[in-house]
Design a protein around this motif. Structure first.
Motif, short mmCIF file in Angstrom:
data_model
loop_
_atom_site.label_atom_id
_atom_site.label_comp_id
_atom_site.label_asym_id
_atom_site.label_seq_id
_atom_site.Cartn_x
_atom_site.Cartn_y
_atom_site.Cartn_z
N GLY A 296 55.80 7.13 26.85
CA GLY A 296 54.57 7.39 27.60
C GLY A 296 53.59 6.24 27.64
O GLY A 296 52.49 6.37 28.17
N SER B 25 50.25 8.17 22.75
CA SER B 25 51.65 8.21 23.15
C SER B 25 52.45 9.15 22.25
O SER B 25 53.46 9.72 22.66
N TRP C 90 51.92 12.50 23.67
CA TRP C 90 52.76 12.57 24.85
C TRP C 90 54.19 12.96 24.45
O TRP C 90 54.83 13.77 25.09
#
Lengths: 233, 495
Positions: free
Chosen positions: B92, B275, B278
């Protein structure tokens, strides 16, 4: 634009100075990381660039280390490799750094050495610079040849006349295995008569790889073969 | 690897005769047509259990490209773009400085790759991510549930809530004080999920936590396939109905879990790294329940709870039914200056001496490694056995063990010991509690180290400071409110 250290992600802080106002080398690593790169300084082996400062006396023969002495008394290998020069100690930091670069494939890490390599090559005297090649299989696996990438980032155009057949990874072999191995390199074309060649590799460990390449080049007519490596293992 | 495209199908480069087709990188195809599932195809059960719920690089898959292609053509495997338009589809990442390009010998073009997740193998524009599209493996056996402990009243309520969340595929935040016994609360819910043949993941930000949890969970669910994943784990290739994973390893999953349990949501690095969040979203199934466990929810979450916008349950008291000791604030002047002059600030010195005198073990938290290293020799003058520990310390594990064995009278530490570690009978001090690193959540966690065991439910927790901060006061109120709530619900026995 904000810049970050390629290795540790910390932000790079530019220090203002008059010199920097006119010219500044691009910075890729933060001061903390640069500090951990140890340049080889002081007395070094004339053959392989190994530092002689911390070496025990019985491993030193005159101005050479014992390993190089052994190469030079062997009639098959005497004088094949004129001289190796290495820039950095292969310390834990560089070991991790190069592992991430080569095996994980973080190409951009090559940039950190571009300036140092460039300035060394500006002073060096050679006709042809040849990076140690990878076999096609290995190059596909890694996505790039680490030595070619280091040279290209240093704005040098390397010669591609040397190729390599597929064989096992060097790092998994012992010194004995490495010495015994047969020629893995091949030359494609090009006239080497009376040329001075500089080989380039990332690490000098036993010097066997470089000598095998050097031997082939000498047999093809090269007058002198030296080498440059980033690290001396 | 590049692909050719014919008859609405991708064909990987190694399976094409040379020079017969136009080859493109997977990211260059505008559209990747999904292959319809062929129900009469005999798929490989080994590939199914290996790949189900995962999203992997070709290099990570121990099956031949021929096998994969056969499954692709029949709709059981899909090739997806590893990255596209400067976004990495594995982690991500979309921050420009974490991408780089190189001249790639796989696709023979300048190729952009993601640097954020490079330690898990390179994802570049010519890298396909391979996922399973066929049915998930089913287990025929009913799971065994072997646990004979009893839950406290508050634990029981939370456990029931979790079972409900699992059944209804809803999200739930379990807000439990340090030492409440969070893990036991999960057992019933996990059992319910396994019974429904759901796949469950417990993710925690740190390897230590996963390693500690794994044997406990395996004991409770002895017949269930439990996979424990962390950097360097050797259980990567086995299918687990129940997966214990560091949040990093979740990068390798996609649409896998029906129940996703995130331990210590607020802990570094999970809370800082978008991230990783994510990755959690990617790893869970669209219709799944998410269970968050924390002792110290962040401000935003606390507000959502207060407004009733979030399904949450509190466990405000410890299982041993004693209140959590409240922190005391002690002013200790310009303590940095004292350290510079090689003096321990007077109130802290007095406190330390009294602990040594009573031979009671203690932890002293420092804001930075440098200050701690500076102070260590000064403390060792009082007692040479005093030690210090920080995240990069190579002897970190041994030092914690020595502390546990009561060989170390006092351990100086950075915030690494703020959570997860339990010493039964200790007092705790924080030096420089006004420093930025000591947030409300850190201070609550630190205070949560005291009085953990039923035998020693009390202890000292002192914030030595040079001016009290909002965070310190919030931490105090936080603990006080939890105790108050526990009293209201009759979860504390006061003599």
């Amino acid at each position: 634009m904000k810049n970050n250290c390629l290795n540790c992600e910390n932000e790079l802080v530019e220090v203002m100075s008059w010199r920097g106002f006119f010219y500044r080398e691009p910075q890729f690593l933060c001061d903390e990381c640069i500090k951990q790169l140890e340049k080889i300084e002081g007395k070094r082996c004339l053959g392989c660039s190994r530092s002689l400062d911390d070496l025990v006396q019985r491993l030193i023969k005159g101005e050479m280390c014992l390993d190089c002495h052994r190469w030079e008394v062997d009639p098959e290998w005497k004088g094949i490799l004129h001289q190796n020069f290495s820039l950095y100690f292969y310390n834990d930091f560089l070991k991790d750094y190069l592992a991430k670069y080569k095996y994980r494939g973080d190409y951009v890490l090559a940039k950190a050495f571009s300036h140092t390599i460039k300035s060394y090559l500006a002073k060096a005297d050679y006709d042809l610079i040849i990076p140690i090649p990878l076999s096609d299989e290995r190059r596909y696996e890694r996505g790039f040849n680490q030595s070619v990438a280091l040279l290209e980032e240093a704005e040098v155009r390397p010669s591609t006349i040397l190729t390599r057949l597929h064989s096992e990874k060097q790092s998994k072999k012992s010194r004995k295995d490495r010495l015994r191995q047969e020629q893995v390199f091949q030359l494609v074309g090009s006239d080497l008569n009376n040329k001075s060649v500089l080989l380039f590799d990332d690490i000098y460990t036993t010097g066997t790889t470089l000598r095998h390449a050097a031997k082939l080049l000498r047999e093809a007519g090269a007058e002198k073969v030296s080498s440059l490596t980033l690290a001396r293992g | 690897m590049r692909f050719a495209f014919a008859d609405d199908e991708l064909i990987p480069e190694p399976l094409i005769e040379q020079g017969t087709a136009v080859l493109q990188r997977i990211s260059d195809f505008p559209f990747l047509p999904p292959q319809p599932l062929n129900p009469s195809f005999h798929f490989s059960p080994e590939l199914q259990s290996f790949l189900s719920g995962r999203s992997l690089l070709l290099d990570e898959i121990p099956f031949s490209i021929d096998t994969l292609q056969e499954h692709y053509v029949n709709g059981y495997v899909s090739y997806q773009k590893g990255m596209e338009k400067s976004c990495c589809h594995r982690c991500g990442n979309n921050r420009p400085h974490l991408f780089a390009s190189y001249s790639c010998s796989r696709c023979h073009t300048p190729c952009t790759y993601c640097r954020n997740c490079i330690m898990m193998g390179r994802v570049s524009e010519c890298t396909p991510l391979i996922t399973w599209k066929g049915p998930a493996p089913t287990s025929e056996t009913t799971p065994t549930f072997k646990w004979s402990g009893t839950l406290s009243e508050a634990q029981k309520t939370a456990s029931e809530q979790m079972v409900l969340a699992v059944k209804e595929r809803k999200d739930l935040l379990v807000w439990a004080v340090c030492g409440a016994g969070k893990t036991e609360v999960l057992f019933e819910g996990i059992h319910e999920a396994l019974r429904e043949n759901k796949r469950v993941c417990i993710a925690a930000p740190r390897t230590d936590v996963i390693l500690e949890l794994s044997p406990r969970i395996k004991k409770v669910f002895p017949d269930t396939g439990v996979t424990t994943l962390y950097g360097g784990s050797d259980e990567r290739n086995t299918y687990g109905q129940l997966v214990l994973s560091t949040t990093h390893q979740l990068y390798r999953f996609q649409d896998a879990f029906d129940v996703m349990i995130i331990d210590e949501v607020d802990a570094f690095p999970y809370s800082y790294d978008s991230s990783l969040q994510w990755a959690v979203e990617k790893a869970r199934r669209p219709q799944s329940s998410m269970i968050y466990l924390t002792a110290t929810p962040d401000k935003k979450t606390q507000k959502q709870c207060a407004k009733g916008n979030r399904n949450f349950i509190q466990i405000p008291a410890r299982f041993h039914r004693h209140p959590i000791p409240l922190p005391k604030f002690v002013w200790c002047g310009l303590w940095k200056k004292s350290l510079k002059k090689n003096r321990i600030p007077h109130p802290l010195k007095k406190w330390t001496l009294s602990k040594l005198h009573q031979s009671k073990q203690a932890l002293i938290f420092f804001p930075t490694v440098e200050l701690m290293e500076k102070a260590l020799p000064l403390f060792q003058e009082m007692n040479p056995l005093i030690e210090s520990v920080h995240a990069e310390d190579p002897d970190r594990k041994e030092k914690v063990v020595k502390m546990r064995n009561k060989e170390t009278p006092i351990l100086l530490t950075t915030t690494i010991l703020e959570r997860g570690v339990t010493f039964p009978n200790i007092d705790v001090a924080v030096l420089g509690a006004e420093e930025k690193i000591f947030t409300e959540s850190a201070l609550v966690q630190i205070a949560g180290r005291v009085g953990r065991s039923a035998d020693y439910p009390k202890g000292d927790i002192i914030y030595f400071h040079y001016g009290r901060t909002g965070e310190m006061i919030k931490a105090l109120l936080h603990i006080d409110q939890m105790n108050e709530e526990a009293r209201k619900r009759g979860l504390i026995d006061e003599k």
